[in-house]
Each structure stands twice: as C-alpha cells, then as structure tokens.
Design an enzyme around this catalytic site. Structure first.
Site, PDB file in Angstrom:
ATOM      1  N   GLY A  11       0.785  -1.242   0.000  1.00  0.00           N
ATOM      2  CA  GLY A  11       0.000   0.000   0.000  1.00  0.00           C
ATOM      3  C   GLY A  11       0.813   1.285   0.000  1.00  0.00           C
ATOM      4  N   SER A  12       2.029   1.263  -0.552  1.00  0.00           N
ATOM      5  CA  SER A  12       2.798   2.522  -0.534  1.00  0.00           C
ATOM      6  C   SER A  12       2.219   3.536  -1.528  1.00  0.00           C
ATOM      7  CB  SER A  12       4.287   2.270  -0.807  1.00  0.00           C
ATOM      8  OG  SER A  12       4.515   1.931  -2.148  1.00  0.00           O
ATOM      9  N   HIS A 108       1.204   0.803 -13.001  1.00  0.00           N
ATOM     10  CA  HIS A 108       1.931  -0.420 -13.349  1.00  0.00           C
ATOM     11  C   HIS A 108       3.425  -0.090 -13.450  1.00  0.00           C
ATOM     12  CE1 HIS A 108       2.451  -4.418 -14.987  1.00  0.00           C
ATOM     13  NE2 HIS A 108       3.290  -3.887 -15.862  1.00  0.00           N
ATOM     14  N   ASP A 144      -3.754  -4.421 -18.206  1.00  0.00           N
ATOM     15  CA  ASP A 144      -2.745  -3.352 -18.287  1.00  0.00           C
ATOM     16  C   ASP A 144      -2.748  -2.661 -19.656  1.00  0.00           C
ATOM     17  OD1 ASP A 144      -1.921  -3.907 -15.691  1.00  0.00           O
ATOM     18  OD2 ASP A 144      -0.445  -5.384 -16.341  1.00  0.00           O
TER      19      ASP A 144
HETATM   20  C1  GAR Z   1       3.663  -1.320  -7.295  1.00  0.00           C
HETATM   21  O1  GAR Z   1       4.961  -1.394  -7.827  1.00  0.00           O
HETATM   22  C2  GAR Z   1       2.632  -1.346  -8.397  1.00  0.00           C
HETATM   23  O2  GAR Z   1       3.021  -0.639  -9.546  1.00  0.00           O
HETATM   24  C3  GAR Z   1       2.548  -2.823  -8.680  1.00  0.00           C
HETATM   25  O3  GAR Z   1       2.579  -3.430  -7.412  1.00  0.00           O
HETATM   26  C4  GAR Z   1       3.319  -2.597  -6.522  1.00  0.00           C
HETATM   27  C5  GAR Z   1       2.447  -2.303  -5.328  1.00  0.00           C
HETATM   28  O4  GAR Z   1       3.172  -1.592  -4.354  1.00  0.00           O
HETATM   29  N1  GAR Z   1       1.381  -3.154  -9.404  1.00  0.00           N
HETATM   30  C6  GAR Z   1       1.337  -4.087 -10.357  1.00  0.00           C
HETATM   31  O5  GAR Z   1       2.301  -4.751 -10.687  1.00  0.00           O
HETATM   32  C7  GAR Z   1      -0.030  -4.235 -11.016  1.00  0.00           C
HETATM   33  N2  GAR Z   1       0.100  -4.982 -12.239  1.00  0.00           N
HETATM   34  P1  GAR Z   1       2.413  -0.812  -3.222  1.00  0.00           P
HETATM   35  O6  GAR Z   1       1.428  -1.819  -2.604  1.00  0.00           O
HETATM   36  O7  GAR Z   1       3.485  -0.420  -2.247  1.00  0.00           O
HETATM   37  O8  GAR Z   1       1.700   0.362  -3.825  1.00  0.00           O
END
Ligand code: GAR
Length: 209
Positions: A11-12, A108, A144
C-alpha cells in the site's frame, strides 16, 4: 471527487495518494475508503493510521463477479466516483469495469505496453532494456491496456537487481500517481480512443459554463 483505493499488499502508492490529498496536492479529492482483498495486507494499517476507513473484502471461493459485486456495493455506499488500483493483484470483472466506466485508474511498474502482468521489473531486467519506468492508465477490459494518462522513465543500471530497480521505479510511481490523479480530478483530461489529452484551462472553463 470521492476516491476508493483497492490494494492487496504494502500500500505505498495508496499512502502516497492519501498523503497527497491530506496536504491539498489533489484539490477537491477525498479518499473515502480503502479496500483490500487480503486480510493481512500491510496497507490496511497504513490507511487506518491516516484516518481512512479500511475494509477487507476477500474472495472466499466466490466467483469473480460475486466478489466484485460486493466491492461495488462497498464503494457505492460511500459515494465513490473514482477507483484507484494500488497494487491490487486481481483482475476485475467486466461488471466492475462497466460500473465505473472510465473512472478506474491503475499504476503499473513498466512503460506499457512493454511488460504487462506480473513481475514487470524482472521482465524488464530479463529483456535487457536500458530504460523502463511506470505507467498510470485508465483500466479497460484488457490487462494493463487502457488509455495512458502519464508515464515516467527510469534508467536501468548495469548492476541493478529486481530490488534496486523496483525501489527506483516505486519512487517515481508515487509522484506519477499523485500527478495523474490530480489531472483527473481537475477535469482537464479528455479520453479519445486509446489516447488521453490535456484540455487547456480556458476550454475547461467553457465546458463547465
Ligand atoms: C507497485 O509497484 C505497483 O506498480 C505494482 O505493485 C506494486 C504495489 O506496491 N502493481 C502491479 O504490478 C499491477 N500490475 P504498493 O502496494 O506499495 O503500492
């Protein structure tokens, strides 16, 4: 503009959006609810610490449509107009996409259409590209693939690992997501086919009057 954020993990990006709304960087926006499909998502605590309601809606063996129907209900009850996917690692049903048509945004960690799907940073390293980055886009029925709002480029270094590259991309993701949602909230984005365009300030005034 009432926003709902869907997460599955850390969840950042969610935190970056809530913090940006909190400091007034996305005028007229409010994060109404965070929903996770995983009960142990670290981001749930991050949302609550920031004073945002955080709800768990697990799949529990239901079909995608049944699960998404509950998501739609939770979002609608809170008056959510825009949905931001922030590391939500589940495909959405067509029902969900129609319920929030042109109002679902995703981030993404690659320059789409390169490296869609899982492990985008590893895909970039394996392919040997010299630049990669992140993409913020509207969500449509394909993975995507919806109209791109904005992208940020990150150089791939010779000694990069998945971890080091992911960390530099993530830094850009946080800024890109805030900027993209700010554009959407300002009603200055027009979607035309696969492309999005920024409307000049004067034209926004005319279309509002
Ligand atoms: C992020 O890097 C986001 O771009 C990716 O998951 C991570 C979540 O980080 N999403 C995908 O790959 C979707 N296809 P977060 O939970 O710290 O925001």
């Amino acid at each position: 503009m009432k926003i709902g954020i869907l997460i599955s993990g850390r969840g950042s990006n969610m935190a970056a959006l809530i913090d940006a709304v909190g400091r007034g960087a996305i005028p007229s926006a409010e994060v109404a609810v965070v929903i996770s499909d995983k009960a142990d998502a670290v981001g749930l605590a991050g949302a609550r610490e920031r004073g945002v309601e955080a709800v768990v809606v697990e799949r529990r063996g239901r079909t995608r449509e049944e699960h998404d129907a509950e998501l739609i209900e939770v979002l609608r009850k809170r008056g959510v107009e825009y949905v931001c996917l922030a590391g939500y690692m589940r495909l959405l049903s067509n029902d969900f996409i129609s319920a929030f048509k042109d109002r679902i945004i995703n981030i993404h960690p690659s320059l789409l259409p390169s490296f869609p799907g899982l492990d985008a940073q590893r895909q970039a390293l394996d392919h040997g590209v010299k630049v990669t980055g992140c993409t913020v886009h509207f969500v449509d029925e394909d993975l995507d693939a919806g109209p791109i709002i904005l992208q940020r480029v990150v150089e791939v270094l010779d000694d990069d690992t998945v971890e080091s590259l992911s960390a530099r991309i993530l830094e850009q993701e946080h800024a890109a997501y805030v900027e993209a949602v700010r554009l959407v909230a300002s009603s200055r984005l027009r979607i035309e086919g696969r492309r999005t365009f920024l409307i000049e300030n004067e034209a926004v005034g005319e279309s509002n009057s």
